[in-house]
Design an enzyme around this catalytic site. Structure first.
Site, PDB file in Angstrom:
ATOM      1  N   GLU A 166      20.657 -10.998  13.872  1.00 33.31           N
ATOM      2  CA  GLU A 166      20.499 -10.172  15.080  1.00 33.31           C
ATOM      3  C   GLU A 166      21.140 -10.815  16.307  1.00 33.31           C
ATOM      4  OE1 GLU A 166      16.387  -9.125  15.651  1.00 33.31           O
ATOM      5  OE2 GLU A 166      16.315  -7.950  13.804  1.00 33.31           O
ATOM      6  N   GLU A 364      15.794  -6.785   6.708  1.00 39.56           N
ATOM      7  CA  GLU A 364      14.446  -6.845   7.303  1.00 39.56           C
ATOM      8  C   GLU A 364      13.973  -5.419   7.508  1.00 39.56           C
ATOM      9  OE1 GLU A 364      13.697  -9.054  10.974  1.00 39.56           O
ATOM     10  OE2 GLU A 364      15.007 -10.679  10.305  1.00 39.56           O
TER      11      GLU A 364
HETATM   12  C1  BGP Z   1      13.264  -9.340  14.114  1.00 43.64           C
HETATM   13  C2  BGP Z   1      13.536 -10.818  14.005  1.00 43.64           C
HETATM   14  C3  BGP Z   1      12.439 -11.590  13.363  1.00 43.64           C
HETATM   15  C4  BGP Z   1      11.028 -11.086  13.606  1.00 43.64           C
HETATM   16  C5  BGP Z   1      10.947  -9.552  13.568  1.00 43.64           C
HETATM   17  C6  BGP Z   1       9.635  -8.977  14.019  1.00 43.64           C
HETATM   18  O1  BGP Z   1      13.908  -8.839  15.234  1.00 43.64           O
HETATM   19  O2  BGP Z   1      14.713 -11.072  13.259  1.00 43.64           O
HETATM   20  O3  BGP Z   1      12.608 -12.929  13.730  1.00 43.64           O
HETATM   21  O4  BGP Z   1      10.459 -11.670  14.660  1.00 43.64           O
HETATM   22  O5  BGP Z   1      11.966  -8.964  14.339  1.00 43.64           O
HETATM   23  O6  BGP Z   1       9.587  -8.826  15.402  1.00 43.64           O
HETATM   24  P1  BGP Z   1       8.483  -9.459  16.340  1.00 43.64           P
HETATM   25  O7  BGP Z   1       8.264 -10.808  15.822  1.00 43.64           O
HETATM   26  O8  BGP Z   1       9.055  -9.460  17.692  1.00 43.64           O
HETATM   27  O9  BGP Z   1       7.299  -8.572  16.209  1.00 43.64           O
END
Ligand code: BGP
Length: 461
Positions: A166, A364
């Site tokens: 990302e 993801e």
């Molecule tokens: C994505 C990232 C992860 C993780 C996930 C969940 O954007 O790659 O690292 O954090 O989001 O989001 P958050 O942790 O902000 O709830």
């Protein structure tokens, strides 16, 4: 079975070094910008919990890899921490870190779990941030050296490499929206950071190919398709521009080797184009990725601007469109993100039709929920039926995309075990495996983890 997936489909999950390893400052590791920011402003993190300990994967990876087996993983992504492997950013390699990552890779392979290794997950070493982070071209060189070191050390065993996770997030969060350190709000600087990141990515791909290793290299992008409020021309134009800024800005250069023309025109007209050095565009053009990781959480809904900004207001992408909150949308209240399962299919069709159907996987997708302990059953594990439903509903659309010819090779959940999530710390839990913070980080597989094992064994549901 109604939804059968292709043979050798990747079932697994994703995580990152900074969110799971813990062991922050031991065995030679030095600070990343997260450790530094936490030391300065612990109040910026949910309940004041910082990156120091996280889930202690550093010491418990063997136990954790057994739990990956128990939850049906045939593949798993994590990231190497630059600040652990090369603590001064450049120069000496930390042998203890080499040992650690070697052991993790070997243990995964010994358990038939394909390691997917990412090189950068928002975690700039502090010494590199001090010299300007991605604004400084020396950091590009340091990153390429770090990437090459990783390819040399681990490339004999790791077959799937990713340069960045990302990469637009550090641009937005650190240089536009005041969410992450160094909390700058300045579009011009954000554009420099974005361009330098893409150059660093392309140079790392080039370095990988020069080594002639057997393996694939790619990048992981968070794609947030933009939908207009209505079919009106103005709404559609607004959604299109948002898409150019937030999706095509990275997707086009890494796949097609060029920036979107409209993006360049918009920035040029406002004198916001970053300085470009002689061979930047060439290296971007010559190094398209082999494989794309798609992180999908939510769509972006957009409408035409209702009020114009003052001419003197410093530029922000939102000067070109307004966000739109769609009435009746389904939402995950813990994270505030819309849940729209069918959007994953739209992404797949977009890649099929507009990006040469390149190989990709869902790298993801997931659902963060606060207070999951209340779902613990008498047998002592969390019954997260909502997560099972979330995955099933997304997978139905993934299946449809594959049936219609999209070249999707796998599905990785965010995430394997509950982990530390940046400023949200441990607020929302995403894992197949619970990590009990009140009970020595005890791991317990949730209902979703048990279900995922069957899913992977049956290669469908
Ligand atoms: C994505 C990232 C992860 C993780 C996930 C969940 O954007 O790659 O690292 O954090 O989001 O989001 P958050 O942790 O902000 O709830």
């Amino acid at each position: 079975m109604k939804y059968l997936f292709p043979e050798k489909f990747w079932w697994g999950s994703a995580a990152s070094g900074p969110q799971t390893e813990g062991a922050a400052m031991i065995d030679g590791r030095k600070e990343s910008m997260w450790d530094f920011w936490y030391s300065q402003n612990p109040e910026c993190f949910h309940h004041g919990v910082g990156p120091t300990h996280t889930s202690d994967f550093y010491h418990r990876f063997k136990e954790d890899i057994q739990l990956m087996k128990e939850t049906g993983h045939n593949s798993f992504r994590t990231s190497i921490q630059w600040s652990r492997l090369i603590p001064n950013g450049t120069g000496e390699v930390n042998e203890k870190a080499v040992d650690f990552y070697n052991q993790v890779i070997d243990e995964l392979l010994a358990n038939d779990i394909e390691p997917f290794i990412n090189l950068y997950h928002f975690d700039m070493p502090m010494c590199m941030q001090e010299i300007g982070g991605w604004e400084n071209r020396n950091v590009i060189d340091a990153y390429v050296n770090y990437a090459t070191t990783c390819f040399r050390l681990f490339g004999g065993r790791v077959k799937y490499w990713f340069t960045f996770n990302e990469p637009i997030v550090p641009v937005e969060a650190s240089y536009l929206y005041d969410l992450h350190y160094p909390n700058v709000i300045d579009f011009k600087r954000a554009a420099i950071v974005a361009h330098h990141t893409i150059v660093a990515h392309a140079k790392a791909v080039e370095a990988f190919r020069k080594l002639e290793l057997a393996g694939k290299i790619g990048i992981i992008l968070n794609l947030t398709p933009s939908y207009p409020r209505s079919e009106d021309k103005e709404d559609r134009a607004a959604a299109h521009i948002a898409d150019v800024f937030f999706n095509r800005s990275f997707l086009d250069p890494v796949t097609k080797g060029v920036y979107p023309r409209e993006l360049v025109e918009i920035l040029q007209a406002r004198e916001l184009l970053p300085p470009v050095e002689a061979d930047d565009l060439e290296v971007i053009r010559n190094n398209p990725i082999d494989i794309l990781g798609v992180n999908y959480y939510q769509p972006r809904r957009v409408k035409a601007k209702e009020t114009q900004e003052s001419e003197n207001a410093p530029f922000m992408p939102e000067h070109l469109f307004d966000p739109y909150i769609m009435p009746g949308r389904k939402i995950n209240p813990h994270r505030g993100w819309e849940i729209a399962e069918e959007v994953i299919y739209d992404i797949m069709i977009d890649i099929r039709d507009n990006y040469d159907n390149i190989p990709f996987f869902i790298s993801e997708n997931g659902m963060g929920v606060e207070g999951e302990e209340k779902f613990r059953n008498d047998a002592g594990y969390i019954e997260d039926d909502y997560r099972i439903e979330f995955v099933r509903e997304h997978l139905q659309w993934v299946h449809k995309g594959i049936q219609e010819g999209a070249n999707c090779l796998g599905y990785h959940m965010w995430t394997f075990m509950d982990n530390w999530s940046w400023t949200n710390a441990y607020k929302n839990r995403y894992g197949f495996v619970e990590v009990d913070l009140k009970n020595s980080l005890k791991r317990t597989v949730k209902k979703s983890g048990r279900w995922y094992k069957q899913l992977a064994e049956n290669n469908g549901f």
